[in-house]
Design a protein around this motif. Structure first.
Motif, PDB file in Angstrom:
ATOM      1  N   ALA A 154      -4.538  38.654  -0.796  1.00  0.00           N
ATOM      2  CA  ALA A 154      -5.473  37.941   0.076  1.00  0.00           C
ATOM      3  C   ALA A 154      -4.873  37.644   1.445  1.00  0.00           C
ATOM      4  O   ALA A 154      -5.609  37.439   2.418  1.00  0.00           O
ATOM      5  N   LEU A 155      -3.542  37.624   1.548  1.00  0.00           N
ATOM      6  CA  LEU A 155      -2.887  37.320   2.821  1.00  0.00           C
ATOM      7  C   LEU A 155      -2.595  38.568   3.651  1.00  0.00           C
ATOM      8  O   LEU A 155      -2.199  38.457   4.813  1.00  0.00           O
ATOM      9  N   LEU A 156      -2.772  39.753   3.090  1.00  0.00           N
ATOM     10  CA  LEU A 156      -2.387  40.966   3.807  1.00  0.00           C
ATOM     11  C   LEU A 156      -3.166  41.192   5.101  1.00  0.00           C
ATOM     12  O   LEU A 156      -2.571  41.609   6.098  1.00  0.00           O
ATOM     13  N   PRO A 157      -4.484  40.937   5.160  1.00  0.00           N
ATOM     14  CA  PRO A 157      -5.169  41.101   6.449  1.00  0.00           C
ATOM     15  C   PRO A 157      -4.606  40.187   7.538  1.00  0.00           C
ATOM     16  O   PRO A 157      -4.445  40.613   8.698  1.00  0.00           O
ATOM     17  N   GLN A 158      -4.303  38.947   7.179  1.00  0.00           N
ATOM     18  CA  GLN A 158      -3.710  38.027   8.161  1.00  0.00           C
ATOM     19  C   GLN A 158      -2.322  38.506   8.574  1.00  0.00           C
ATOM     20  O   GLN A 158      -1.948  38.448   9.756  1.00  0.00           O
ATOM     21  N   ALA A 159      -1.545  38.991   7.615  1.00  0.00           N
ATOM     22  CA  ALA A 159      -0.214  39.505   7.921  1.00  0.00           C
ATOM     23  C   ALA A 159      -0.299  40.726   8.829  1.00  0.00           C
ATOM     24  O   ALA A 159       0.522  40.893   9.736  1.00  0.00           O
ATOM     25  N   ALA A 160      -1.290  41.592   8.603  1.00  0.00           N
ATOM     26  CA  ALA A 160      -1.462  42.779   9.445  1.00  0.00           C
ATOM     27  C   ALA A 160      -1.713  42.383  10.895  1.00  0.00           C
ATOM     28  O   ALA A 160      -1.129  42.963  11.824  1.00  0.00           O
ATOM     29  N   ARG A 161      -2.563  41.410  11.093  1.00  0.00           N
ATOM     30  CA  ARG A 161      -2.845  40.958  12.464  1.00  0.00           C
ATOM     31  C   ARG A 161      -1.614  40.327  13.101  1.00  0.00           C
ATOM     32  O   ARG A 161      -1.350  40.515  14.299  1.00  0.00           O
ATOM     33  N   ALA A 162      -0.855  39.589  12.303  1.00  0.00           N
ATOM     34  CA  ALA A 162       0.356  38.956  12.827  1.00  0.00           C
ATOM     35  C   ALA A 162       1.377  40.011  13.254  1.00  0.00           C
ATOM     36  O   ALA A 162       1.990  39.902  14.328  1.00  0.00           O
ATOM     37  N   LEU A 163       1.566  41.037  12.444  1.00  0.00           N
ATOM     38  CA  LEU A 163       2.501  42.101  12.801  1.00  0.00           C
ATOM     39  C   LEU A 163       2.041  42.839  14.050  1.00  0.00           C
ATOM     40  O   LEU A 163       2.838  43.101  14.963  1.00  0.00           O
ATOM     41  N   ALA A 164       0.757  43.168  14.111  1.00  0.00           N
ATOM     42  CA  ALA A 164       0.232  43.900  15.267  1.00  0.00           C
ATOM     43  C   ALA A 164       0.428  43.118  16.559  1.00  0.00           C
ATOM     44  O   ALA A 164       0.684  43.704  17.622  1.00  0.00           O
ATOM     45  N   SER A 165       0.320  41.810  16.474  1.00  0.00           N
ATOM     46  CA  SER A 165       0.439  40.983  17.679  1.00  0.00           C
ATOM     47  C   SER A 165       1.840  41.018  18.286  1.00  0.00           C
ATOM     48  O   SER A 165       2.018  40.696  19.463  1.00  0.00           O
ATOM     49  N   LEU A 166       2.824  41.415  17.517  1.00  0.00           N
ATOM     50  CA  LEU A 166       4.216  41.410  17.976  1.00  0.00           C
ATOM     51  C   LEU A 166       4.622  42.711  18.650  1.00  0.00           C
ATOM     52  O   LEU A 166       5.642  42.759  19.341  1.00  0.00           O
ATOM     53  N   VAL A 167       3.833  43.769  18.455  1.00  0.00           N
ATOM     54  CA  VAL A 167       4.177  45.098  18.972  1.00  0.00           C
ATOM     55  C   VAL A 167       3.749  45.225  20.427  1.00  0.00           C
ATOM     56  O   VAL A 167       2.599  44.929  20.781  1.00  0.00           O
TER      57      VAL A 167
END
Length: 235
Positions: A154-167
């Protein structure tokens, strides 16, 4: 350095940690959704014995080492997500990157700094879901190994957005994780990722450019190694 009894100590530690992991019991996701309390307990109970940290092998992950052999990171700004005891961050730095490495658990960060006292890596405690504002779009390479598979689905979509924001624009995200087939059930953490879960990391300007399905060997279970690229807004 790993001694002759390292494996036995690790097996005993794994049993202790499973016994206190709320995600091994019904209702665990609600009790500790990000597993922060459990991760803190891992490092506390390890008492400075790396055998007590299930993912600490005291060498860089072989799939990262192999990836680094094919390229230079000279001058790139790199971020190591969930750095643990620091071996992967140090490998990125040895490849020429200017590395920032973070972990959710301050004790892990302190341990990494003790292991590598002369390191140029900037270690700090931080939360992927609340990363410092100055990290937004700041890294040419973001390296994520085993953090995603430690999170509930359930947390993977939020984690994906967090990772993308750092690139940074024009930068890359490298993800290494255990793999499983669609429909294959996992009874306990870590939760290997499906191909669909890997592909779903392509959000907020990231696109998947390479996905390797790496079969199991005598020393490693099946893994994904995926590269994502972010569009360069200057083009």
């Amino acid at each position: 350095m790993r001694d002759a009894e390292f494996g036995d100590r690790r097996a005993r530690a794994r049993e202790r940690l499973d016994a206190i992991d709320p995600h091994m019991r019904e209702g665990g996701a609600e009790a500790d959704p990000q597993r922060k309390g459990w991760f803190e307990a891992v490092y506390e109970l390890a008492a400075d014995d790396p055998a007590g940290v299930p993912w600490a092998n005291l060498i860089p992950h072989p799939l990262l080492t192999q990836w680094l052999e094919r390229r230079s990171l000279e001058g790139l700004r790199a971020l190591d997500v969930g750095c643990g005891l620091g071996d992967n961050a140090e490998a990125l730095a040895a490849a020429g990157a200017q590395v920032t490495a973070f972990d959710l658990v301050p004790r892990a960060v302190e341990w990494a700094q003790r292991r590598f006292p002369q390191s140029a890596v900037r270690y700090r405690a931080a939360d992927l879901f609340g990363a410092p504002a100055e990290w937004r779009g700041a890294f040419d390479l973001v390296h994520e190994l085993y953090t995603l598979q430690a999170l509930p689905a359930a947390l993977l979509p939020q984690a994906a957005r967090a990772l993308a924001s750092l690139v940074a624009p024009g930068g890359k995200l490298l993800v290494i994780a255990r793999a499983r087939d669609e429909g294959q059930q996992t009874a306990r953490p870590p939760w290997p990722l499906t191909q669909a879960q890997i592909e779903a990391l392509a959000v907020d300007g990231l696109r998947l450019v390479s996905l390797e399905d790496i079969p199991a060997t005598d020393s490693l279970v099946r893994h994904w190694r995926a590269e994502f690229a972010k569009e360069d807004s200057a083009r």
